[in-house]
Design an enzyme around this catalytic site. Sequence first.
Site, mmCIF file in Angstrom:
data_model
loop_
_atom_site.group_PDB
_atom_site.id
_atom_site.type_symbol
_atom_site.label_atom_id
_atom_site.label_comp_id
_atom_site.label_asym_id
_atom_site.label_seq_id
_atom_site.Cartn_x
_atom_site.Cartn_y
_atom_site.Cartn_z
ATOM 1 N N HIS A 135 45.199 28.913 32.309
ATOM 2 C CA HIS A 135 45.879 29.443 33.497
ATOM 3 C C HIS A 135 47.283 28.881 33.679
ATOM 4 O O HIS A 135 47.981 29.277 34.610
ATOM 5 C CB HIS A 135 45.024 29.126 34.732
ATOM 6 C CG HIS A 135 44.915 27.649 34.951
ATOM 7 N ND1 HIS A 135 44.173 26.836 34.112
ATOM 8 C CD2 HIS A 135 45.471 26.828 35.870
ATOM 9 C CE1 HIS A 135 44.292 25.587 34.521
ATOM 10 N NE2 HIS A 135 45.069 25.550 35.584
ATOM 11 N N ASP A 136 47.681 27.927 32.847
ATOM 12 C CA ASP A 136 49.029 27.354 32.926
ATOM 13 C C ASP A 136 49.946 27.882 31.826
ATOM 14 O O ASP A 136 51.121 27.507 31.772
ATOM 15 C CB ASP A 136 48.968 25.823 32.762
ATOM 16 C CG ASP A 136 48.233 25.145 33.901
ATOM 17 O OD1 ASP A 136 48.275 25.663 35.030
ATOM 18 O OD2 ASP A 136 47.620 24.089 33.656
ATOM 19 N N ASP A 163 41.297 17.403 35.006
ATOM 20 C CA ASP A 163 42.696 17.751 35.230
ATOM 21 C C ASP A 163 43.614 16.541 35.021
ATOM 22 O O ASP A 163 43.344 15.460 35.571
ATOM 23 C CB ASP A 163 42.821 18.241 36.680
ATOM 24 C CG ASP A 163 44.140 18.904 36.975
ATOM 25 O OD1 ASP A 163 44.370 19.997 36.460
ATOM 26 O OD2 ASP A 163 44.942 18.305 37.744
ATOM 27 N N GLU A 178 42.246 17.022 30.120
ATOM 28 C CA GLU A 178 43.563 17.636 29.926
ATOM 29 C C GLU A 178 44.563 16.509 29.698
ATOM 30 O O GLU A 178 44.833 15.727 30.606
ATOM 31 C CB GLU A 178 43.937 18.462 31.163
ATOM 32 C CG GLU A 178 45.226 19.230 30.960
ATOM 33 C CD GLU A 178 45.872 19.695 32.272
ATOM 34 O OE1 GLU A 178 46.643 20.655 32.230
ATOM 35 O OE2 GLU A 178 45.627 19.064 33.321
ATOM 36 N N ASP A 199 35.983 21.947 37.389
ATOM 37 C CA ASP A 199 37.287 21.312 37.210
ATOM 38 C C ASP A 199 37.306 20.051 38.085
ATOM 39 O O ASP A 199 37.050 20.124 39.292
ATOM 40 C CB ASP A 199 38.373 22.291 37.678
ATOM 41 C CG ASP A 199 39.590 22.251 36.794
ATOM 42 O OD1 ASP A 199 40.070 21.140 36.534
ATOM 43 O OD2 ASP A 199 40.063 23.319 36.389
HETATM 44 C C1 NOJ Z 1 46.967 20.944 35.531
HETATM 45 C C2 NOJ Z 1 46.433 22.232 36.050
HETATM 46 O O1 NOJ Z 1 45.908 22.961 34.976
HETATM 47 C C3 NOJ Z 1 47.565 22.912 36.769
HETATM 48 O O2 NOJ Z 1 47.265 24.249 37.096
HETATM 49 C C4 NOJ Z 1 47.914 22.100 37.970
HETATM 50 O O3 NOJ Z 1 49.064 22.626 38.594
HETATM 51 C C5 NOJ Z 1 48.207 20.642 37.600
HETATM 52 N N1 NOJ Z 1 47.298 20.107 36.644
HETATM 53 C C6 NOJ Z 1 48.120 19.767 38.815
HETATM 54 O O4 NOJ Z 1 46.779 19.672 39.229
#
Ligand code: NOJ
Length: 548
Positions: free
Chosen positions: A316-317, A200, A242, A98
């Site tokens: 995970h989000d 990210d 992302e 990541d």
């Molecule tokens: C995206 C990540 O997937 C998330 O878990 C994180 O809180 C934010 N970016 C900030 O890095």
Amino acid sequence: MQTNWWQNAVFYQVYPRSFQDSNGDGIGDIQGIIQRLDYLADLGVNVIWLSPVYQSPNVDNGYDISDYQAINPEYGSMVDMEQLIEAAKIRKIKIVMDLVVNHTSDQHPWFLEARKSKDNPYRDFYIWRDPATDGSVPNDLQSNFKGSAWAFDAVTGQYYLHFYAKEQPDLNWQNPKVREAVYQMMTWWLQKGIGGFRMDVIDLIGKEPDRKIKENGPQLHAYLQEMNARVLSQYDVVTVGETWGATPEIGQMYSNPNRHELSMIFQFEQINLDKQSGMTRWDLKPLIPAELHAVFSKWQLALDGVGWNSLFWSNHDLPRIVSRWGDDSQYREKSAQALAIYLHMLKGTPYIYQGEEIGMTNYPITSYHEIEDIESRRVYQQRQQQGYAISDILNGINAKGRDNARHPMQWNGKNQSGFTDGTPWLPVNPNYLEINVELAKQDERSIYATYQQLIKLRKRNAIIRQGRFENVPTGNQNVISYKRMLGEQSWLVIINLSKNRESYTLPIQHFGPNQKIISNNLLLNKIATSGVLQPYDALVVAIGNEEK
Ligand code: NOJ
């Protein structure tokens, strides 16, 4: 279009904190992942996307990095990391790291230096602005974790920008020294033999805060092209960005190989389909399957031949997909299989989020004290101030909160489901006695078996990897269907994404051999021009070329 290895691969996301603990401290770790590599190889995955394991104060569970070239001792050491890369390689699995470079931790040495004085050499690594004339914030930019995106630093009397927590100051990508430092760090990791990067919130790096531009800033693609030229093009690696705000047109810009930016992106257009329009994601509404299919169809067509799609349900989000768009009670297995079949028959690179392959579910909570995630805590507090009923706030968090996906992996029916010998950092879902890997592997009709079969099918059939996509109308908003076509071959996918019996009518008059490829219903073997599907029925058939 030339084929790259990652277009034929299946990815699996490991959230290290919750995957496997090897030393009894209740926190998953790198040695734990190594112990489970055979499981992943057996499932058939080729790449592990590893959520951050770098040194971090863990304000945002590792997405706040204080040293990009050190491992958080909770997870192990750099030796463990090298061992993981090697042990995975033996099993033909690549490790994708990541890359969190929109921001650092406020404990990163760059920021500790930067905040010392206005003329510190690292000052311009971050984004500082004077207060407004009344002493307040420079402008009304908001953090993605709620509240102002500006934090005041008393040492120098200026504000700094943070699009996430105030402990996650944003890097200033306009500064060539920042870009250079990031490229060096990326090269260092690539030389260790990793397979690439998941980037990210990469769509934020072109930010222009004075013009209130957060995502898709004017220099974004120029920075990515520079990164590609300087680093990525030197290695045969995969990159996935992302990008929450990407449209199909923007998706093409990132992933068209002629532009030399990224391999693919995670796009999130479907994510808003179950929220009330004009409201936040915490204001819920049921999903209409046809709307979901319209979004996926659009992306399939838009990137065909000019880019590449990633295919994912969760991470995970996001909440657990079977709880979100399937049914996590009566039809848990069947709906999870239907969702899997729908996604894995599309064109693109599939990503499985840990536990999805056994149909792990959301973990509902009843009070604020059970919330671990920084975002959900902020949302709770903000909505409480705004006067929402506690039950409504909890409903939203139970449906969409990030902790749902972060509860420990359910390996077996033993104490703590085999995740740890100690006390897990987040509790194991009590349903682990029925939902766990050990049980799933003993059952040839389990969700796990479906995932394994889908991966095998993808490996063996070029039509899944390369075939053209065509949407097929069904006359029913709960039944979705599409075709994949390659040469003389034509496959039809049809899914009832509801808990009711549903009828369909297809605009196809003549079917060829109608040979079953995969289904989650033993009795469902053929498809006709019209018919009725049972709840969450999913079927893929080879139908021959009906135009002949
Ligand atoms: C995206 C990540 O997937 C998330 O878990 C994180 O809180 C934010 N970016 C900030 O890095």
